[in-house]
Design a protein around this motif. Structure first.
Motif, short mmCIF file in Angstrom:
data_model
loop_
_atom_site.label_atom_id
_atom_site.label_comp_id
_atom_site.label_asym_id
_atom_site.label_seq_id
_atom_site.Cartn_x
_atom_site.Cartn_y
_atom_site.Cartn_z
N UNK A 234 29.57 33.97 38.35
CA UNK A 234 28.81 34.78 39.11
C UNK A 234 27.68 33.91 39.85
N UNK A 235 27.44 33.01 39.47
CA UNK A 235 26.49 32.01 40.10
C UNK A 235 27.12 31.43 41.57
N UNK A 236 28.36 31.34 41.56
CA UNK A 236 29.04 30.90 42.43
C UNK A 236 29.20 31.91 43.53
N UNK A 237 29.57 33.16 42.97
CA UNK A 237 29.49 34.17 44.01
C UNK A 237 28.53 34.77 44.59
N UNK A 238 27.23 34.71 43.76
CA UNK A 238 25.99 34.91 44.40
C UNK A 238 25.63 34.03 45.62
N UNK A 239 25.63 32.49 45.34
CA UNK A 239 25.55 31.70 46.39
C UNK A 239 26.41 32.10 47.84
N UNK A 240 27.58 32.30 47.73
CA UNK A 240 28.46 32.88 48.85
C UNK A 240 28.08 34.25 49.16
N UNK A 241 27.14 34.92 48.63
CA UNK A 241 26.97 36.19 48.81
C UNK A 241 28.16 37.13 48.94
#
Length: 306
Positions: A234-241
């Motif tokens: 989820x942190x990965x996804x959040x950075x990529x918006x």
């Protein structure tokens, strides 16, 4: 009259209800009481009502959660059960992820009456799906395959594929297993060639941020390793918006206090993929996922992220 300990909110699809009954069973066992002490409240969401177009065209993330979040904040429910890949990267104020059940199989499954693999599908075959990630990964492997919109619950999509309305579809194997339908999968797709969605296979539990008693009850059934894996993803996804408008895949494995993560962004037509891999301690799961996102973001050409 039986006193209700917790009200559990859920969508009304067969899969959502199967997941919620599993949560209720585990809560009853962990808290030493009968399942009747946990009431199930079915809530219809915007995502359930939209069937005629991809969710990416209707607002993307949150379409399966906002009505459930509102019910929680209004006190109509205490706990919500979600397929974790439906959870938005930023939770609404007052609602927190309390944890996840032990993760099921994360792989995707092919369903087809014509072939037992993507490679064996006929030239120009039609594949029904609403997932841009699945569309892009199929096109990466088979540029000739035509993708068409296929919405509906698991049983609806299975029926349409098996009736030949499309030549194939792809579903989460975890959902088939939870519904007792694993035998309907024609093939299970290897993670190395078909990376799953962030959160796939994990049941997420949410509660009001300040509801300590509910968090304590849920803490008895959640799985720490799944929590580490989802924190990284989820942190990965959040950075990529990450939204429903960009094909993004990500998967974290946890073993012996270590976490290994692989993430991917694809062009919608599958013509290009951009990947990242990172490893670290589970205690750094969220940081590792964010670093993977920033690494990949720095290498993406303009226009790849929708």
């Amino acid at each position: 009259m039986t006193e209700i300990l917790l009200k559990i909110g859920t969508r009304g699809s067969p899969l959502a209800l199967a997941q919620t009954h599993e949560v209720r069973r585990l809560l009853a066992a962990a808290n030493g009481c009968d399942e009747s002490r946990f009431a199930i409240v079915v809530i219809r969401t915007t995502g359930d009502m939209i069937q005629d177009r991809p969710l990416s065209e209707a607002g993307g993330k949150g379409l399966f959660t906002k009505e459930i979040d509102a019910a929680m904040l209004n006190g109509e429910i205490d706990v919500a059960v979600h397929s974790s890949k439906d959870l938005p990267t930023a939770m609404p104020e007052g609602v927190a992820i309390a944890g996840y059940l032990p993760r099921e199989d994360v792989r995707d499954a092919l369903v087809s009456v014509h072939a037992d693999s993507i490679a064996a599908l006929p030239p120009g075959a039609t594949l029904g799906t609403a997932s841009l990630r699945r569309q892009a990964q199929v096109r990466r492997l088979r540029p000739d395959i035509q993708t068409v919109l296929l919405r509906g619950n698991v049983e609806t999509r299975l029926r349409k594929a098996e009736a030949g309305e499309v030549d194939a579809t792809i579903l989460a194997y975890a959902g088939l297993k939870r519904l007792g339908l694993a035998h309907r999968a024609t093939a299970v797709l290897d993670i190395d060639t078909f990376l799953p969605a962030v959160g796939q296979g994990a049941i997420g539990l949410t509660a009001r941020t300040n509801d300590a008693a509910t968090h304590l009850a849920l803490g008895r059934i959640v799985d720490a390793d799944t929590g580490y894996a989802l924190a990284a993803e989820r942190a990965f996804l959040a950075v990529l918006d990450g939204s429903c408008r960009t094909p993004i895949a990500g998967h974290a494995r946890v073993a012996l206090g270590r976490i290994s993560f692989r993430g991917m962004v694809l062009r919608a037509d599958g013509s290009q993929i951009f990947e990242v891999e990172m490893n670290g301690a589970t205690s750094d799961a969220r940081k590792l996922g964010a670093e993977a996102g920033h690494d990949l973001l720095s290498r993406l050409p303009a226009g790849v992220l929708g």
